[in-house]
Design a protein around this motif. Structure first.
Motif, short mmCIF file in Angstrom:
data_model
loop_
_atom_site.label_atom_id
_atom_site.label_comp_id
_atom_site.label_asym_id
_atom_site.label_seq_id
_atom_site.Cartn_x
_atom_site.Cartn_y
_atom_site.Cartn_z
N ALA A 273 0.95 -0.86 -0.45
CA ALA A 273 0.19 -0.17 0.37
C ALA A 273 0.55 1.22 0.09
O ALA A 273 1.83 1.53 0.81
N ASP A 274 0.81 2.17 -0.93
CA ASP A 274 1.27 3.70 -0.42
C ASP A 274 0.21 4.34 0.44
O ASP A 274 0.28 5.98 0.67
N ILE A 275 -1.02 4.18 0.21
CA ILE A 275 -1.88 4.98 1.09
C ILE A 275 -3.08 3.60 2.07
O ILE A 275 -2.93 2.81 2.35
N THR A 323 7.12 2.16 4.52
CA THR A 323 6.12 1.45 3.19
C THR A 323 5.53 2.10 2.64
O THR A 323 5.75 3.03 1.44
N ALA A 324 4.65 2.92 3.11
CA ALA A 324 3.58 4.44 2.62
C ALA A 324 3.48 5.31 3.23
O ALA A 324 4.15 5.83 4.22
N ALA A 349 5.99 9.26 7.09
CA ALA A 349 4.21 9.13 6.65
C ALA A 349 3.65 10.89 6.88
O ALA A 349 4.13 10.68 7.45
N ASN A 350 2.83 10.83 5.56
CA ASN A 350 2.30 12.10 5.85
C ASN A 350 1.24 11.70 6.12
O ASN A 350 -0.01 10.63 5.69
N VAL A 351 0.26 12.06 7.36
CA VAL A 351 -0.38 11.96 8.78
C VAL A 351 -2.32 12.67 7.67
O VAL A 351 -1.27 13.87 8.24
N HIS A 352 -2.78 12.18 7.52
CA HIS A 352 -4.67 13.78 6.96
C HIS A 352 -5.56 12.82 7.85
O HIS A 352 -5.75 11.28 7.66
N LEU A 353 -5.64 13.68 8.48
CA LEU A 353 -7.27 13.15 9.39
C LEU A 353 -8.39 14.06 9.38
O LEU A 353 -8.58 14.32 7.71
N GLU A 373 -7.68 12.26 -3.29
CA GLU A 373 -6.95 13.35 -3.09
C GLU A 373 -5.53 13.36 -3.09
O GLU A 373 -5.25 14.59 -3.57
N ILE A 374 -5.40 12.67 -2.32
CA ILE A 374 -4.22 12.38 -1.85
C ILE A 374 -3.07 11.71 -3.32
O ILE A 374 -2.38 12.28 -3.21
N ASN A 375 -3.79 10.76 -3.63
CA ASN A 375 -3.21 10.42 -4.83
C ASN A 375 -3.14 11.05 -5.90
O ASN A 375 -2.12 10.91 -7.07
#
Length: 376
Positions: A273-275, A323-324, A349-353, A373-375
């Protein structure tokens, strides 16, 4: 014989408590947990147990502590405002190493908030609500079946480590109806009881695993139980820094040193997984559909479900962060668990709420839209 029922989550919780050999319940009715008290009032007398409706949540927490010291498995159920009132007695439960189970069916907050609507409002309150240093254990069910299973597990953990354990449910899980499978046999952890050896038993000593066998009042051990800093005999010793350090460090370490045994997560599609969507409790119910939709479009999305928010599964989060590139955290609040995810990810990793309040569960498309949106 395995039994199948179509029941409400709160009813499943009560059935799980009975299966775990809970035989004492004290509580004060509060939405959205009231059905647990109602069911326990019906079930306990049938199994030789006792149900007491207390005058408030402060008394309820005190009553189950007393019942536990009498040798019974004891539980209460409440919601956010009741948890606030219980905090002093919960702290007393930690320092006296009293195994109790607290069911928290969360609702909108602060204050009276939204009594009939869902939230994940108390994640940090369960961790830090009582004053001082302690390490709580909490489990977060996302289904009716898990509410049953995790209630049994909560009793087992409470008995094994002599700590208060919280089941962090929410109104969605408490009030939904699903199929429940009740096995003919469940694994039950029995409380370790000391052997009666005159003059040799120390009720608060520090064996290798940090947990001392616990007698019941009336067994003849003549022990002293206090909320004050105490030595291994249970006698108050409040002015010696070494006594306090030794006691509190042991109380914390008996949970932390068994973190790998206590922590539980469920991983899906995380290897490539990338996300990764990290969820806890009822928001997990929407993650699967969002992940499937994204995967069908070629976006590599995984899911990590946290069953035990406390102690927090730091190693598991750190592993996926290596890895993500991005981690999404949907919560029914404006951001609580996300801060622990950020801390454990160590900036790798970037963390999004996706914080959501108002009482309504995340829709799968809300999570999917954030993935898109992230992809990019």
């Amino acid at each position: 014989m395995v039994e199948e029922r179509f029941v409400q989550g709160n009813e499943a919780c009560a059935l799980g408590a009975i299966a775990a050999n809970c035989r004492f319940f004290a509580g004060y009715p509060i939405t959205p947990s009231t059905e647990i008290a109602e069911q326990m009032s019906i079930l306990l007398p049938k199994y030789g147990g006792s149900f007491v409706q207390m005058e408030d949540e402060i008394a309820s927490a005190g009553a189950i502590i007393g019942a536990s010291w009498s040798g019974m498995k004891a539980m209460t159920a409440t919601s956010g405002p009741g948890i606030s009132l219980m905090q002093e007695n919960i702290g007393y439960g930690f320092i006296t190493e009293t195994p109790i189970v607290i069911i928290n069916v969360q609702r909108g907050s602060p204050s009276t908030g939204q009594p009939t609507m869902s939230a994940q409002a108390d994640i940090m309150q369960v961790r830090w609500g009582s004053h001082g240093d302690y390490e709580p254990i909490a489990l977060a069910p996302s289904s009716v079946q898990e509410f049953f299973d995790f209630t049994i597990k909560a009793f087992n953990l409470a008995e094994e480590y002599r700590v208060p354990v919280t089941v962090l449910a929410d109104e969605v899980v408490g009030h939904m109806r699903e199929k429940l499978i009740i096995p003919d046999k469940v694994d039950i952890v029995a409380r370790k009881r000391p052997e009666k050896v005159d003059g040799q038993y120390l009720p608060f000593d520090a064996p290798e695993d940090g947990t001392t066998p616990m007698p019941a009042f009336g067994d003849g051990f003549n022990i002293h139980v206090t909320g004050l800093t105490h030595d291994e005999r249970g006698y108050p010793d409040t002015n010696d820094p070494d006594t306090h350090h030794k006691l509190v460090e042991r109380l914390c370490n008996k949970v932390l040193m068994h973190r790998k045994d206590i922590c539980s997560v469920k991983k899906e599609n995380c290897d490539d997984a990338d996300i990764v969507v990290v969820s806890c409790g009822s928001p997990y119910r929407s993650v699967g559909a969002a992940m499937k939709k994204a995967r069908e479009e070629g976006i590599k999305v995984g899911s990590l479900k946290i069953d035990t928010p406390w102690p927090f599964p730091e190693e598991e989060i750190a592993e996926i962060a290596k890895t993500a590139s991005d981690i999404i955290v949907p919560e029914m609040n404006l951001g609580q668990l996300v801060h622990e995810v950020e801390r454990a990810a160590h900036g790798e990793a970037n963390v999004h709420l996706i914080g959501k309040i108002g009482g309504i569960l995340h829709k799968p498309d809300e999570i999917y839209d954030k993935i898109k949106e992230i992809n990019g």
